[in-house]
Design an enzyme around this catalytic site. Sequence first.
Site, PDB file in Angstrom:
ATOM      1  N   ASP A 115       5.149  67.954  12.003  1.00 46.37           N
ATOM      2  CA  ASP A 115       5.990  68.914  12.714  1.00 46.37           C
ATOM      3  C   ASP A 115       5.110  69.771  13.622  1.00 46.37           C
ATOM      4  OD1 ASP A 115       9.048  70.216  12.057  1.00 46.37           O
ATOM      5  OD2 ASP A 115       7.631  71.472  13.163  1.00 46.37           O
ATOM      6  N   ILE A 116       5.609  70.037  14.824  1.00 44.29           N
ATOM      7  CA  ILE A 116       4.834  70.798  15.816  1.00 44.29           C
ATOM      8  C   ILE A 116       4.681  72.261  15.397  1.00 44.29           C
ATOM      9  CG2 ILE A 116       6.706  71.581  17.343  1.00 44.29           C
ATOM     10  CD1 ILE A 116       5.042  70.443  19.690  1.00 44.29           C
ATOM     11  N   ASN A 150      18.429  69.012   7.732  1.00 41.04           N
ATOM     12  CA  ASN A 150      19.458  69.892   8.273  1.00 41.04           C
ATOM     13  C   ASN A 150      20.470  69.068   9.052  1.00 41.04           C
ATOM     14  OD1 ASN A 150      18.355  72.435   7.416  1.00 41.04           O
ATOM     15  ND2 ASN A 150      16.770  72.190   8.980  1.00 41.04           N
ATOM     16  N   GLU A 161      18.182  71.648  14.932  1.00 42.92           N
ATOM     17  CA  GLU A 161      17.756  71.850  16.327  1.00 42.92           C
ATOM     18  C   GLU A 161      17.753  70.552  17.113  1.00 42.92           C
ATOM     19  OE1 GLU A 161      13.847  73.522  16.451  1.00 42.92           O
ATOM     20  OE2 GLU A 161      14.411  75.209  15.158  1.00 42.92           O
ATOM     21  N   VAL A 162      17.356  69.491  16.444  1.00 45.82           N
ATOM     22  CA  VAL A 162      17.192  68.215  17.146  1.00 45.82           C
ATOM     23  C   VAL A 162      18.257  67.241  16.620  1.00 45.82           C
ATOM     24  CG1 VAL A 162      15.624  66.326  17.700  1.00 45.82           C
ATOM     25  CG2 VAL A 162      14.715  68.642  17.357  1.00 45.82           C
ATOM     26  N   HIS A 190      16.526  63.595  10.883  1.00 45.14           N
ATOM     27  CA  HIS A 190      15.125  63.700  10.458  1.00 45.14           C
ATOM     28  C   HIS A 190      15.074  64.325   9.087  1.00 45.14           C
ATOM     29  CE1 HIS A 190      16.244  67.155  12.937  1.00 45.14           C
ATOM     30  NE2 HIS A 190      15.453  67.915  12.198  1.00 45.14           N
ATOM     31  N   HIS A 220      12.617  66.403   6.674  1.00 43.01           N
ATOM     32  CA  HIS A 220      11.393  67.203   6.575  1.00 43.01           C
ATOM     33  C   HIS A 220      10.762  66.923   5.216  1.00 43.01           C
ATOM     34  CE1 HIS A 220      12.500  70.242   9.814  1.00 43.01           C
ATOM     35  NE2 HIS A 220      13.697  69.787   9.532  1.00 43.01           N
TER      36      HIS A 220
HETATM   37  P1  5GP Z   1      15.661  70.977  12.520  1.00 40.98           P
HETATM   38  O1  5GP Z   1      15.876  72.460  12.648  1.00 40.98           O
HETATM   39  O2  5GP Z   1      16.431  70.214  13.568  1.00 40.98           O
HETATM   40  O3  5GP Z   1      15.908  70.497  11.127  1.00 40.98           O
HETATM   41  O4  5GP Z   1      14.129  70.731  12.732  1.00 40.98           O
HETATM   42  C1  5GP Z   1      13.562  70.318  13.925  1.00 40.98           C
HETATM   43  C2  5GP Z   1      12.071  70.360  13.738  1.00 40.98           C
HETATM   44  O5  5GP Z   1      11.481  69.653  14.803  1.00 40.98           O
HETATM   45  C3  5GP Z   1      11.477  71.765  13.748  1.00 40.98           C
HETATM   46  O6  5GP Z   1      10.784  71.967  12.514  1.00 40.98           O
HETATM   47  C4  5GP Z   1      10.541  71.755  14.953  1.00 40.98           C
HETATM   48  O7  5GP Z   1       9.349  72.477  14.727  1.00 40.98           O
HETATM   49  C5  5GP Z   1      10.291  70.285  15.172  1.00 40.98           C
HETATM   50  N1  5GP Z   1      10.024  69.902  16.558  1.00 40.98           N
HETATM   51  C6  5GP Z   1      10.750  70.260  17.655  1.00 40.98           C
HETATM   52  N2  5GP Z   1      10.254  69.694  18.746  1.00 40.98           N
HETATM   53  C7  5GP Z   1       9.188  68.950  18.346  1.00 40.98           C
HETATM   54  C8  5GP Z   1       8.267  68.111  19.044  1.00 40.98           C
HETATM   55  O8  5GP Z   1       8.308  67.934  20.260  1.00 40.98           O
HETATM   56  N3  5GP Z   1       7.318  67.502  18.291  1.00 40.98           N
HETATM   57  C9  5GP Z   1       7.236  67.665  16.938  1.00 40.98           C
HETATM   58  N4  5GP Z   1       6.266  67.020  16.305  1.00 40.98           N
HETATM   59  N5  5GP Z   1       8.091  68.433  16.251  1.00 40.98           N
HETATM   60  C10 5GP Z   1       9.059  69.066  16.948  1.00 40.98           C
END
Ligand code: 5GP
Length: 119
Positions: free
Chosen positions: A33-34, A91, A99-100, A104, A106
């Site tokens: 994760d970034i 999520n 967010e994405v 995915h 985690h």
């Molecule tokens: P969500 O809130 O959708 O469950 O988590 C999305 C995750 O993707 C976040 O923890 C965020 O830090 C990670 N993330 C967002 N953009 C990028 C990216 O471009 N590269 C990587 N490696 N992680 C990302």
Amino acid sequence: MTYDTENIFAKILRGEIACDKVYEDEFALAFHDINPQAPVHILVIPKGAYISMADFTARAPADLIAGFFRAVGQVARDNGLEAPGYRILANAGDDAHQEVPHLHIHIFGGKRLGPMLTA
Ligand code: 5GP
């Protein structure tokens, strides 16, 4: 809801954006994760256009579902998390702050983790 082919993880899968890869096979890609929330914070994504767990389990072929979950376990093992322990989380949707919009999982580990949920 239709799958957004321009989401960031779709771009990572297509190789348009770089990632810090930790595992890849025909079913899944895993990368750091970034913005890590724990010493180990890895994301595992299926190779396919799926928004959420509900979408994935409804539409994906059985070999992809099996392969994806095998990959999650493999990544946890490969990163030495099985003995000390770890947490997986996915999520989905607005209430969970997804967010994405590409499924995915985690994987969190590398320290004694805090409470399961913060609300
Ligand atoms: P969500 O809130 O959708 O469950 O988590 C999305 C995750 O993707 C976040 O923890 C965020 O830090 C990670 N993330 C967002 N953009 C990028 C990216 O471009 N590269 C990587 N490696 N992680 C990302």
